[in-house]
Design a protein around this motif. Structure first.
Motif, short mmCIF file in Angstrom:
data_model
loop_
_atom_site.label_atom_id
_atom_site.label_comp_id
_atom_site.label_asym_id
_atom_site.label_seq_id
_atom_site.Cartn_x
_atom_site.Cartn_y
_atom_site.Cartn_z
N LEU A 58 35.78 -28.86 -93.65
CA LEU A 58 35.13 -26.80 -93.36
C LEU A 58 33.94 -26.75 -94.13
O LEU A 58 33.45 -26.19 -93.56
N ARG A 59 34.17 -27.23 -95.47
CA ARG A 59 33.13 -26.61 -96.06
C ARG A 59 31.89 -26.78 -96.24
O ARG A 59 30.83 -26.08 -95.81
N ARG A 60 31.32 -28.30 -95.26
CA ARG A 60 30.68 -28.79 -94.81
C ARG A 60 29.93 -27.58 -93.74
O ARG A 60 28.30 -27.95 -93.35
N LEU A 61 30.75 -26.99 -92.80
CA LEU A 61 30.26 -26.12 -91.83
C LEU A 61 29.36 -24.75 -92.95
O LEU A 61 28.00 -24.45 -92.32
N SER A 62 29.75 -24.31 -93.62
CA SER A 62 29.26 -23.49 -94.45
C SER A 62 28.33 -24.15 -95.36
O SER A 62 27.32 -23.10 -95.64
#
Length: 385
Positions: free
Chosen positions: A234-238
């Motif tokens: 999910l960090r890729r979205l950030s």
């Protein structure tokens, strides 16, 4: 004022000023009643043809009966357009017919009937002038529509005759003024300028309608979305959000795929709901939402349908899909407006387009939704020249 001067001439004895002004007011009210009857003539015939009337707006030389759509046939349109002048001509005939009788009863009453009869005749003849937006222009439009089978061609011909009529009025007014006609001759110039402005607006609307009908969504589509694999953290979205420019509004959609197949999209809600420490252990697949939640349109749809769809899109943009149902781009108001202006030969600087995109608005404030409303109201979405 004309009625007051007539009273002064026919009065056998001086009349109080309040009586003169009172009779002038009565004449004005009866004139507006005549205008109302003129517009009711249009409205009643329109209702008979199955067309609903939204409102009636009155002005000095007529009014506007606003309908939800145009009549479905040329002859129905002709009947609606001719109804108003016909009512005015009937009123004029009745009032002038009773003029001798009322004059024998009392000169003031006869003068009232004579003035109203003449004014209704002027009202009918003025509205029968062959140019849009007058009734005469609508009659020309209906006749050409009947002969050629093209409603659009009828509008073009009526618009052209209106432009010729307006220019004639302007030049006639200037010529009369130079010949000593006084300030009253400038009324012709003012009427001509008003008509010329109306025909110019109609020409611009016709040009926009033609472009919206000719272009497809594929001609305006852009690619403002990012792609993530469903097994990524999910960090890729950030990271995607942090890499976006600060003035990028709205944020680009993030579409999710699995082994080359689209499975949904990802919004920012997980970043708000989960603590930062869980962004690395949570994968995108756990938070995917269905693409059906996004407002979509086919890339083969005409551009006027995209204008309609954008009015109902929850965030003012559309996901564009190809014939196979695969996402191929996005479309917002700025993209659509840029394509329309480019087709018309107008190029805009990127800074101007960026400002329009931030506001989620059409460039130059183009009222494309109103243009499409007029297309659908007059059944011009399929009509061609």
């Amino acid at each position: 004022m004309m009625f007051q001067l007539q009273i002064a001439r026919i009065a056998t004895a001086p009349l109080p000023v309040w009586i003169i002004w009172g009779l002038g007011l009565v004449t004005a009210l009866l004139l507006f009643l005549s205008v109302l009857l003129h517009e009711l003539g249009h409205s009643l015939v329109a209702l008979h043809e199955g067309v609903k009337v939204r409102s009636i707006t009155l002005c000095l030389f007529g009014g506007i009966a606003q309908t939800e759509r145009d009549c479905p046939t040329a002859m129905a349109s002709l009947r609606v357009a001719a109804a108003g002048p016909l009512v005015s001509l009937i009123l004029s005939g009745l009032l002038l017919g009773f003029f001798p009788t009322t004059k024998s009863i009392h000169p003031l009453l006869g003068n009232l009937f004579g003035q109203l009869g003449a004014l209704n005749l002027v009202l009918a003849l003025f509205n029968l002038l062959p140019g849009l937006p007058l009734d005469g222009g609508l009659i020309i439009k209906a006749l050409v529509w009947k002969i050629t089978g093209s409603q659009r061609r009828g509008i073009q011909v009526a618009n052209t005759t209106g432009r010729i009529l307006s220019l004639t009025s302007i030049f006639a007014g200037i010529w009369l003024f130079l010949r000593g006609g006084g300030l009253s001759s400038l009324w012709l110039v003012m009427l001509g300028c008003f008509g010329l402005g109306a025909t110019r607006n109609q020409s611009q609307i016709l040009a926009l309608q033609q472009v919206l009908r000719d272009l497809q969504v594929a001609d305006a589509v852009n690619r403002r979305f990012r792609v993530l694999e469903d097994d990524q953290p999910l960090r890729r979205l950030s990271q995607i959000r942090l890499s976006s420019t600060a003035d990028q509004r709205p944020a680009n959609w993030v579409l999710v795929c699995r082994a080359g197949r689209w499975i949904g999209y990802l919004d920012d809600q997980p970043l708000r709901d989960l603590p930062v420490q869980q962004w690395d252990c949570q994968v995108v697949a756990n938070h995917v939402r269905s693409l059906d939640e996004l407002s979509c349109i086919s890339d083969r749809a005409p551009l006027w349908q995209a204008v309609r769809a954008l009015e109902h899109a929850h965030d003012g943009r559309l996901l564009v899909k190809n014939a196979a149902g695969i996402p191929c781009g996005t479309l917002d108001r700025c993209d659509l407006g840029e394509a329309v202006l480019h087709k018309l030969g107008v190029a805009l600087p990127e800074t101007f387009l960026a400002a329009s995109r931030r506001q989620n608005a059409y460039p130059f404030g183009l009222a494309l939704s109103q243009v499409v409303d007029s297309m659908t109201a007059t059944d011009l979405t399929e009509d061609s020249v």
